[in-house]
Design an enzyme around this catalytic site. Sequence first.
Site, PDB file in Angstrom:
ATOM      1  N   ARG A 133       0.838  -1.185   0.000  1.00 19.89           N
ATOM      2  CA  ARG A 133       0.000   0.000   0.000  1.00 19.89           C
ATOM      3  C   ARG A 133       0.875   1.236   0.000  1.00 19.89           C
ATOM      4  O   ARG A 133       1.958   1.235   0.599  1.00 19.89           O
ATOM      5  CB  ARG A 133      -0.891   0.053   1.264  1.00 19.89           C
ATOM      6  CG  ARG A 133      -2.188  -0.729   1.178  1.00 19.89           C
ATOM      7  CD  ARG A 133      -3.161  -0.118   0.166  1.00 19.89           C
ATOM      8  NE  ARG A 133      -4.405  -0.867   0.056  1.00 19.89           N
ATOM      9  CZ  ARG A 133      -4.621  -1.866  -0.796  1.00 19.89           C
ATOM     10  NH1 ARG A 133      -3.688  -2.255  -1.622  1.00 19.89           N
ATOM     11  NH2 ARG A 133      -5.794  -2.476  -0.838  1.00 19.89           N
ATOM     12  N   GLU A 170      -1.966   8.031  -4.025  1.00 12.95           N
ATOM     13  CA  GLU A 170      -2.254   7.657  -5.416  1.00 12.95           C
ATOM     14  C   GLU A 170      -3.704   7.976  -5.788  1.00 12.95           C
ATOM     15  O   GLU A 170      -4.570   7.953  -4.915  1.00 12.95           O
ATOM     16  CB  GLU A 170      -1.960   6.152  -5.633  1.00 12.95           C
ATOM     17  CG  GLU A 170      -2.855   5.226  -4.851  1.00 12.95           C
ATOM     18  CD  GLU A 170      -2.451   3.756  -5.005  1.00 12.95           C
ATOM     19  OE1 GLU A 170      -1.287   3.412  -4.784  1.00 12.95           O
ATOM     20  OE2 GLU A 170      -3.357   2.971  -5.335  1.00 12.95           O
ATOM     21  N   HIS A 177      -0.731   0.525  -9.740  1.00 12.73           N
ATOM     22  CA  HIS A 177      -1.523  -0.355  -8.846  1.00 12.73           C
ATOM     23  C   HIS A 177      -2.208  -1.474  -9.648  1.00 12.73           C
ATOM     24  O   HIS A 177      -3.437  -1.591  -9.654  1.00 12.73           O
ATOM     25  CB  HIS A 177      -2.552   0.469  -8.056  1.00 12.73           C
ATOM     26  CG  HIS A 177      -3.000  -0.219  -6.790  1.00 12.73           C
ATOM     27  ND1 HIS A 177      -3.352   0.466  -5.650  1.00 12.73           N
ATOM     28  CD2 HIS A 177      -3.149  -1.546  -6.489  1.00 12.73           C
ATOM     29  CE1 HIS A 177      -3.710  -0.403  -4.708  1.00 12.73           C
ATOM     30  NE2 HIS A 177      -3.597  -1.632  -5.200  1.00 12.73           N
TER      31      HIS A 177
HETATM   32  C1  8YV Z   1      -7.066  -3.920  -6.024  1.00  8.96           C
HETATM   33  C2  8YV Z   1      -5.493  -4.421  -4.081  1.00  8.96           C
HETATM   34  O1  8YV Z   1      -6.917  -3.888  -7.398  1.00  8.96           O
HETATM   35  O2  8YV Z   1      -6.760  -6.276  -3.405  1.00  8.96           O
HETATM   36  C3  8YV Z   1      -6.106  -5.309  -3.067  1.00  8.96           C
HETATM   37  O3  8YV Z   1      -5.934  -5.025  -1.871  1.00  8.96           O
HETATM   38  O4  8YV Z   1      -4.724  -3.586  -3.773  1.00  8.96           O
HETATM   39  C4  8YV Z   1      -5.814  -4.574  -5.528  1.00  8.96           C
HETATM   40  O5  8YV Z   1      -5.885  -5.926  -5.829  1.00  8.96           O
HETATM   41  C5  8YV Z   1      -7.401  -2.539  -5.559  1.00  8.96           C
HETATM   42  O6  8YV Z   1      -7.426  -2.414  -4.189  1.00  8.96           O
HETATM   43  C6  8YV Z   1      -8.757  -2.093  -6.123  1.00  8.96           C
HETATM   44  O7  8YV Z   1      -9.844  -2.589  -5.420  1.00  8.96           O
END
Ligand code: 8YV
Length: 326
Positions: A245, A274, A292
């Site tokens: 993150r 972001e 991401h």
């Molecule tokens: C997602 C992510 O694409 O699952 C997670 O925690 O970071 C990613 O797989 C993003 O969070 C959008 O929902």
Amino acid sequence: MAIDAFMKPSILVARAVFPQILTLLEPHFEVTSNQDDTLWTPAQLIDKLQGKQGVFTTGSERIDAALLAACPDLKICANMAVGYNNFDLQAMTAAGIKATNTPDVLTETTADFGFALLMATARRMAESERFLRAGLWNRWRYDMFAGSDIHGSTLGILGMGRIGQAIAKRGAHGFGMKVIYHNRSRLDVATELNCGATWVSKPDLLQQADHLILVLPYSAEARHAIGAAELAQMKPSATLVNIARGGIVDDAALAAALKQGVIAAAGLDVFEGEPAVHPDLLTVPNVVLTPHIASATMPTRLAMAQLAADNLIGFLKHGKAVTPLN
Ligand code: 8YV
């Protein structure tokens, strides 16, 4: 609004999704969707949630006490993500709102990407491609874009949940790496053996890793877990990869460290604030930047969306979510 036995519950799908997910939801719910993918303000999201019992969110929608207080009909928020730092889980639990995420279905895909980003970073793929595209390649040279090896090196993993373990297996069993990890709780011996990984303290992890991958969940304590002081403990030849993150790394400190040669290179899929990216990161050459996308393969994104939909159906129609967080 009371739901009578013959009324379908109403839900909001807050972002664009695969059309087949809407087709799956429509027999069960009155569905309001957002296939134009409009980015709503918090006030607009609250407005859209009036009269809705469920919401399908992604990591971009913040669900907090203020929103819950303004949406009295809401019963469940189903996140299409394994991470849920967009949820104030304590406030949701206090308000009796079910929260769900999408674990497991993205583990292997995300681990693949962690490795891809590590290799692109250590072997200077983005930097050398920019050089080629700029028309600067006019001869071979002994040290041109010489990077660092993956095989036989020491892989450090900070955070050792499902994705960390999947990365460890790739490193230990696929690339013959020595794998060390740090996590608040140590894995049991059988799992450590299966992953080929050994627990070390955080300072040892920073000092010994040739490559350090971050896969810990975001929390207040994890904020700036890697800042100037931690970067200074790493090897000058080390690479750092963040697929966890934004905010876990102090991006300004990282950009400065990359400029000064404190570490060799970084691969980043997530950023503080972001989709904004710290401007200094855009000007250092030895960093690979991706928007991401660690879980972004078509089968995995479909599986994530399907699981979020199954959570809504399971909870609102049958009283039981598939992957509840509270
Ligand atoms: C997602 C992510 O694409 O699952 C997670 O925690 O970071 C990613 O797989 C993003 O969070 C959008 O929902």
